[in-house]
Design an enzyme around this catalytic site. Structure first.
Site, PDB file in Angstrom:
ATOM      1  N   ASP A 119       0.812  -1.218   0.000  1.00 45.48           N
ATOM      2  CA  ASP A 119       0.000   0.000   0.000  1.00 45.48           C
ATOM      3  C   ASP A 119       0.844   1.267   0.000  1.00 45.48           C
ATOM      4  OD1 ASP A 119      -2.369  -1.684   0.575  1.00 45.48           O
ATOM      5  OD2 ASP A 119      -1.402  -1.928   2.521  1.00 45.48           O
ATOM      6  N   ASP A 120       2.149   1.098  -0.045  1.00 49.37           N
ATOM      7  CA  ASP A 120       3.025   2.246   0.137  1.00 49.37           C
ATOM      8  C   ASP A 120       2.964   3.239  -1.017  1.00 49.37           C
ATOM      9  OD1 ASP A 120       5.363   3.399   1.726  1.00 49.37           O
ATOM     10  OD2 ASP A 120       6.175   3.275  -0.301  1.00 49.37           O
ATOM     11  N   VAL A 121       2.703   4.474  -0.678  1.00 47.22           N
ATOM     12  CA  VAL A 121       2.600   5.524  -1.704  1.00 47.22           C
ATOM     13  C   VAL A 121       3.919   5.712  -2.439  1.00 47.22           C
ATOM     14  CG1 VAL A 121       2.097   7.955  -2.087  1.00 47.22           C
ATOM     15  CG2 VAL A 121       0.820   6.699  -0.392  1.00 47.22           C
TER      16      VAL A 121
END
Length: 327
Positions: free
Chosen positions: A281-283
Site C-alpha cells: 500500500d506504500d505511496v
DNA sequence: AGCCAGGACGGTA
DNA sequence: TACCGTCATGGC
C-alpha cells in the site's frame, strides 16, 4: 575538560532490541572494530541513501562518515563509521566512550552489522532482477545498496506510525520533536547525540503530552499503546520471529491498534528483515512504479501484484531499491 | 489555494 | 468482504 553529559532521565532500564553479536566476521582490537562486508556491498551507495534523510536526528554525516550514539545497556558509546575501502567497515569510538567490556563492543558491531544488513546474500536478488521490468535499472544504478534498517523494534514501530498518511518531511519533524522532548542526549566536543526515547518513557505519557508535538490524537494513542506493549515485554522481535511464519508475524502486528498492513510490513521489512515483507500500500512504491512505467496514474493493487509476481522472497529488497528512484 | 502525504479505524451494506 | 467518511496537519 571534555566530558560526556547525560540528561537526567537516565534511570532507564530499556535495552534496545538488537543482536549481541555480529554474525559475520569482525575484528576488535579494543579501540576500534572492523567488519568485513560481502562483495555486494557499497559503502558509498548506502551513504547516499542515508544522506538523503532530511532533518534526521539520530545520526549525522560528515566527510563521508557516520556519527551516532549507540545505547548498549548502561553505556552509550559514540561511534564513527567509515570505510577506507569498499570491502571493510571501520567503527571507531569517539572521545572517552570506548567501551571497556568486550561484550559491549561486540554489541556495537552487532548493531552496525544489522543496520546495514550485512548478512544477506544479495546474489539471488541480483540474478532475478537482471531480467525484471522494474528492477533491472534499480540494481545497476544502486548496486551494493543494502536494506538499511531500523534495528530497534520500538524505534521502527514509532517511525512507521509517525509516517502514516503524512509527507516524509513532516514525519522527520515529528520524529525530531519526539526524540528531543522525550529521548536523552550525550554531548561530546560540542556536538549533541540524541538517543531514541525508551518505551517506558513513552508508555508513561498522556496523549496530550504527544499531541502538543502536532501529532494527531490517534497517533499519540497508537504510540503510547505500542510503548506499553513493549515496556510490558509483550511485544518483542523474538516473539514476532518465534511465530516462524511471515504471515503470522504480520497478523500479530496488525492485531495491535494503530498498526495496519502497511505499518506491519514496513516494520517486518526494516526491522525484522523478513525478505517477503511487502508494504504494497506504500505511496512511495506506487510513485516509483509510476515513474518507471511512465504512466499518469498510480498502479492498482492487481497491477503491482502482477509486476511483483517474480519477486518471491525478495519483495522487501525490491521495494527498498525502488524507493531509491524517488530522490 | 488546494491537493497530497511512506494509513488506520469504525461503521455500513 | 468491500467500500467510505473521518482523522488532522504540514509541505509544496
Amino acid at each position: 575538560m571534555k566530558r560526556n553529559t547525560i540528561n537526567p532521565q537516565w534511570d532507564d532500564p530499556y535495552l534496545i532490541d538488537v543482536p549481541s553479536l555480529p554474525q559475520g566476521s569482525w575484528e576488535d582490537n579494543g579501540q576500534q572494530l572492523k567488519l568485513s562486508v560481502p562483495k555486494e556491498f557499497s559503502f558509498s551507495e548506502n551513504m547516499k541513501y542515508l544522506s538523503n534523510a532530511p532533518n534526521e536526528c539520530l545520526f549525522h554525516i560528515k566527510d563521508h562518515r557516520i556519527y551516532k550514539a549507540v545505547p548498549i545497556g548502561q553505556e552509550t558509546p559514540i561511534i564513527e563509521i567509515s570505510a577506507e575501502h569498499e570491502n571493510v567497515i571501520t567503527i571507531r569510538f569517539f572521545g572517552n566512550t570506548t567501551p571497556s567490556r568486550q561484550e559491549v563492543r561486540a554489541a556495537v558491531a552487532g548493531y552496525v552489522s544489522e543496520w546495514f544488513d550485512l548478512e544477506t546474500d544479495l546474489r539471488p536478488f541480483y540474478d532475478l532482477a537482471k531480467n525484471d521490468l522494474l528492477l533491472h535499472r534499480a540494481v545497476s544504478e544502486f548496486y551494493g545498496l543494502r536494506n538499511v534498517g531500523i534495528p530497534d523494534l520500538f524505534e521502527a514501530l514509532c517511525w512507521g506510525i509517525i509516517g502514516q498518511q503524512i509527507n516524509l518531511a513532516f514525519a522527520y519533524t515529528l520524529k525530531r520533536r519526539l526524540v528531543e522532548n522525550f529521548g536523552r542526549s550525550v554531548e561530546l566536543d560540542g556536538e549533541q547525540y540524541w538517543i531514541f526515547p525508551s518505551p517506558h518513557k513513552i508508555a508513561a505519557l498522556a496523549v496530550s503530552d504527544l499531541a502538543v508535538l502536532q501529532m494527531t490524537t490517534k497517533k499519540s494513542e497508537y504510540l503510547i499503546g505500542v510503548a506499553q506493549l513493549i515496556a510490558e515485554g509483550k511485544l518483542t522481535k523474538k516473539r514476532l520471529l518465534a511465530t516462524g511464519d511471515y504471515k503470522k508475524a504480520e497478523k500479530m502486528l496488525v492485531s495491535i491498534r494503530g498498526i495496519g498492513p502497511w505499518t506491519a510490513n514496513y516494520v517486518l521489512m526494516r526491522c525484522l528483515r523478513i525478505p517477503s515483507a511487502f508494504p504494497i500500500d506504500d505511496v512511495g512504491l506506487h510513485n516509483a512504479i509510476k515513474h518507471l512505467m511512465g504512466t499518469e496514474q498510480k498502479p492498482t493493487k492487481e497491477e503491482i501484484l502482477q509486476l511483483s509476481s517474480t519477486w518471491t522472497n525478495w519483495e522487501s529488497y525490491a521495494t527498498f531499491y525502488l524507493w531509491r528512484f524517488l530522490y
